[in-house]
Write a protein that holds these residues in place. Sequence first.
Motif, PDB file in Angstrom:
ATOM      1  N   ALA A  68       0.830  -1.206   0.000  1.00  8.12           N
ATOM      2  CA  ALA A  68       0.000   0.000   0.000  1.00  8.12           C
ATOM      3  C   ALA A  68       0.864   1.257   0.000  1.00  8.12           C
ATOM      4  CB  ALA A  68      -0.935  -0.001   1.199  1.00  8.12           C
ATOM      5  N   LEU A 126       2.163   1.729  -3.516  1.00 10.80           N
ATOM      6  CA  LEU A 126       1.096   2.219  -4.391  1.00 10.80           C
ATOM      7  C   LEU A 126       0.848   3.705  -4.174  1.00 10.80           C
ATOM      8  CD1 LEU A 126      -1.487  -0.689  -4.234  1.00 10.80           C
ATOM      9  CD2 LEU A 126      -0.306   0.131  -6.254  1.00 10.80           C
ATOM     10  N   LYS A 127       0.825   4.106  -2.900  1.00 12.51           N
ATOM     11  CA  LYS A 127       0.593   5.520  -2.583  1.00 12.51           C
ATOM     12  C   LYS A 127       1.722   6.393  -3.127  1.00 12.51           C
ATOM     13  CE  LYS A 127       1.161   7.220   1.575  1.00 12.51           C
ATOM     14  NZ  LYS A 127       1.004   7.562   3.002  1.00 12.51           N
ATOM     15  N   TYR A 181      -5.194   1.555  -5.378  1.00 11.17           N
ATOM     16  CA  TYR A 181      -4.879   2.008  -4.023  1.00 11.17           C
ATOM     17  C   TYR A 181      -6.129   2.013  -3.145  1.00 11.17           C
ATOM     18  CZ  TYR A 181      -3.121   4.915  -0.230  1.00 11.17           C
ATOM     19  OH  TYR A 181      -2.771   5.372   1.000  1.00 11.17           O
TER      20      TYR A 181
END
Length: 106
Positions: free
Chosen positions: A27, A30-31, A85
């Motif tokens: 995560a 992805l961010k 996301y």
Amino acid sequence: MEENIKDTSDIENELGNPVFIGLDDKAEKLKRNLMLVSFCAVFTVLGGLKIDSQSSFFGLKFEGIENSLLYKWLLIVILYMLFHYSWVLLDSFAEWRLRITGTRLA
């Protein structure tokens, strides 16, 4: 019998600890990538970056590429990354909520 009591105490100890929402490494990546692509898109649009018809990419020359095509592809990439996301965040929230539910029942 003592093993069963020990197992029960381990479960109660694990479920009794407070739980915070934490994002895994996937995560976070992805961010970071979403922020990077979004920054590049904002820089491209607000900076007035234009595609030159004489430019080449790794020695390949592309003809007929317009700025609107670049903007459409940037939008598609950003929407895909945003959806991905959001899906990971929703999954993380569902996991956290399940964990909190288990804590309340214990």
